[in-house]
Design a protein around this motif. Structure first.
Motif, PDB file in Angstrom:
ATOM      1  N   VAL A  74       0.841  -1.205   0.000  1.00 49.75           N
ATOM      2  CA  VAL A  74       0.000   0.000   0.000  1.00 49.75           C
ATOM      3  C   VAL A  74       0.877   1.257   0.000  1.00 49.75           C
ATOM      4  CG1 VAL A  74      -1.657   1.339   1.352  1.00 49.75           C
ATOM      5  CG2 VAL A  74      -1.961  -1.121   1.093  1.00 49.75           C
ATOM      6  N   THR A  75       1.921   1.254   0.810  1.00 54.20           N
ATOM      7  CA  THR A  75       2.817   2.415   0.870  1.00 54.20           C
ATOM      8  C   THR A  75       3.497   2.643  -0.474  1.00 54.20           C
ATOM      9  OG1 THR A  75       3.226   1.943   3.211  1.00 54.20           O
ATOM     10  CG2 THR A  75       4.772   3.424   2.089  1.00 54.20           C
ATOM     11  N   THR A  76       3.935   1.557  -1.090  1.00 55.24           N
ATOM     12  CA  THR A  76       4.575   1.694  -2.409  1.00 55.24           C
ATOM     13  C   THR A  76       3.591   2.212  -3.438  1.00 55.24           C
ATOM     14  OG1 THR A  76       6.021  -0.180  -1.845  1.00 55.24           O
ATOM     15  CG2 THR A  76       5.868   0.443  -4.172  1.00 55.24           C
ATOM     16  N   GLY A  77       2.359   1.721  -3.389  1.00 53.75           N
ATOM     17  CA  GLY A  77       1.349   2.190  -4.343  1.00 53.75           C
ATOM     18  C   GLY A  77       1.034   3.660  -4.166  1.00 53.75           C
ATOM     19  N   VAL A  78       0.908   4.089  -2.879  1.00 50.94           N
ATOM     20  CA  VAL A  78       0.634   5.503  -2.618  1.00 50.94           C
ATOM     21  C   VAL A  78       1.801   6.364  -3.083  1.00 50.94           C
ATOM     22  CG1 VAL A  78       0.283   7.199  -0.784  1.00 50.94           C
ATOM     23  CG2 VAL A  78      -0.954   5.046  -0.728  1.00 50.94           C
ATOM     24  N   ALA A  79       3.021   5.927  -2.850  1.00 53.40           N
ATOM     25  CA  ALA A  79       4.191   6.693  -3.283  1.00 53.40           C
ATOM     26  C   ALA A  79       4.243   6.815  -4.801  1.00 53.40           C
ATOM     27  CB  ALA A  79       5.470   6.026  -2.757  1.00 53.40           C
ATOM     28  N   LEU A  80       3.959   5.676  -5.505  1.00 53.09           N
ATOM     29  CA  LEU A  80       3.956   5.729  -6.973  1.00 53.09           C
ATOM     30  C   LEU A  80       2.852   6.646  -7.487  1.00 53.09           C
ATOM     31  CD1 LEU A  80       4.611   1.958  -7.851  1.00 53.09           C
ATOM     32  CD2 LEU A  80       6.187   3.885  -8.105  1.00 53.09           C
ATOM     33  N   LEU A  81       1.665   6.579  -6.869  1.00 59.05           N
ATOM     34  CA  LEU A  81       0.562   7.452  -7.281  1.00 59.05           C
ATOM     35  C   LEU A  81       0.915   8.917  -7.053  1.00 59.05           C
ATOM     36  CD1 LEU A  81      -2.338   7.791  -8.286  1.00 59.05           C
ATOM     37  CD2 LEU A  81      -3.115   7.530  -5.912  1.00 59.05           C
ATOM     38  N   THR A  82       1.588   9.215  -5.933  1.00 60.04           N
ATOM     39  CA  THR A  82       2.009  10.588  -5.649  1.00 60.04           C
ATOM     40  C   THR A  82       3.006  11.078  -6.687  1.00 60.04           C
ATOM     41  OG1 THR A  82       1.677  10.197  -3.286  1.00 60.04           O
ATOM     42  CG2 THR A  82       3.008  12.096  -3.914  1.00 60.04           C
ATOM     43  N   CYS A  83       3.932  10.211  -7.061  1.00 61.38           N
ATOM     44  CA  CYS A  83       4.912  10.595  -8.085  1.00 61.38           C
ATOM     45  C   CYS A  83       4.241  10.855  -9.422  1.00 61.38           C
ATOM     46  CB  CYS A  83       5.971   9.502  -8.222  1.00 61.38           C
ATOM     47  SG  CYS A  83       7.055   9.318  -6.788  1.00 61.38           S
ATOM     48  N   VAL A  84       3.280   9.992  -9.775  1.00 59.64           N
ATOM     49  CA  VAL A  84       2.564  10.189 -11.049  1.00 59.64           C
ATOM     50  C   VAL A  84       1.795  11.498 -11.041  1.00 59.64           C
ATOM     51  CG1 VAL A  84       0.709   9.283 -12.495  1.00 59.64           C
ATOM     52  CG2 VAL A  84       2.435   7.727 -11.577  1.00 59.64           C
TER      53      VAL A  84
END
Length: 317
Positions: A12-22
């Protein structure tokens, strides 16, 4: 915490970080595209003459935005537009406050602490007088161009051009301020404003009897569909005569106008002379309520004298 929960939290943390970067990349892309579109729009408007001073970096933008939301700020903006100065309300207000602070400190340091607020009020008055002087100077210059403007409009309408086209042609041929003001009228006509409204706003920006006569002639001729050429040619001769009369009156009253400004200057100069003859005399004089009242009354009398001399020397032609 079990290993499965830890794996889920990591995912979940990795997904949120990737979404934030996008989202950050998308935001930067939209921001860059918006800046490019704004720069292109400003360049295009500047090339067509619809934006003045587009290449100059504006200062005090926050103060300017706050002022434009107020009624006083909008009035100040209209007043600045009438002067032709490339200054925003925020820039003018900041300069005025800096001038007031400087005069306050100078008056307090060179004369006495009591004269600090009076010098600050003098700075506010000087700033508004400067705007009035710039506006009057622009109006006078525009009035001097009115005979040539009427002549161009008469020749254009005599050649069969419509009044709207004649206004645009006059805007291209005449220098500032007439050219700039007529360009605003032509832009308003191009976006659908009526001739009455566009010319009425011109008369409001630069109020003068000569311009009111010209605007009234154009509006009535446009409404009635009458012969504009004869009226404009007669008006051209009248404007030329009024121009010469105004020049003669201004020359005759130049000495009186100089006296109006010389009287307050002599009063302020006498304060410096008094303080120079005996150091600390003004501070002792303004240390009591009687002395402060005398100084205020003296300044009030100088102001009344200035206003009376200006009103007595005002002759409407």
């Amino acid at each position: 915490m079990t290993p499965m929960d830890l794996d889920t939290l990591t995912a979940v943390t990795t997904g949120v970080a990737l979404l934030t970067c996008v989202l950050a990349v998308a935001g930067l892309h939209v921001y860059g595209r918006g800046r490019a579109q704004r720069a292109e729009l400003v360049e295009r408007l500047s090339a067509t003459g619809q934006v003045s001073g587009a290449g100059r970096r504006r200062r005090f933008r926050g103060l300017d935005r706050r002022l434009r939301r107020t009624k006083a700020g909008r009035k100040l903006e209209l007043r600045l537009a009438a002067t032709g100065l490339d200054v925003t309300p925020g820039e003018f207000t900041a300069c005025m406050l800096a001038t007031v602070a400087g005069l306050w400190l100078i008056g307090q340091a060179t004369l006495a602490p009591f004269f600090g607020p009076l010098a600050g009020l003098l700075g506010v008055w000087a700033a508004w007088q400067f705007l009035s002087w710039q506006r009057q100077k622009r109006i006078e210059k525009f009035i001097n161009q009115l005979p040539e403007l009427a002549r161009i409009l008469a020749n254009a309408t005599h050649a069969g051009l419509a009044l709207r086209t004649a206004v645009g042609m006059a805007a291209e041929e005449l220098e500032a301020p007439a050219g700039e003001e007529l360009a605003k009228v032509a832009d308003q006509l191009a976006v659908g404003h009526s001739m009455d409204d566009a010319l009425g706003e011109l008369a409001d920006r630069l109020p003068s009897r000569e311009l009111v006569v010209l605007v009234t002639t154009l509006v009535l001729s446009n409404r009635a569909g009458g012969q504009v050429v004869g009226a404009l040619r007669n008006l051209t001769e009248t404007l030329e005569e009024r121009k010469e009369t105004r020049r003669e009156v201004r020359t005759q009253l130049s000495q009186v106008n100089t006296t109006a400004y010389a009287v307050p200057v002599l009063g302020v100069g006498s304060l410096f002379l008094m303080n120079g003859v005996k150091d600390g005399a003004l501070e002792r004089m303004t240390g009591s309520p009687v002395g402060q009242g005398a100084v205020i009354i003296a300044f009030a009398l100088y102001a009344v004298g200035f206003v009376l001399i200006r009103r007595m020397s005002r002759i409407d032609v």
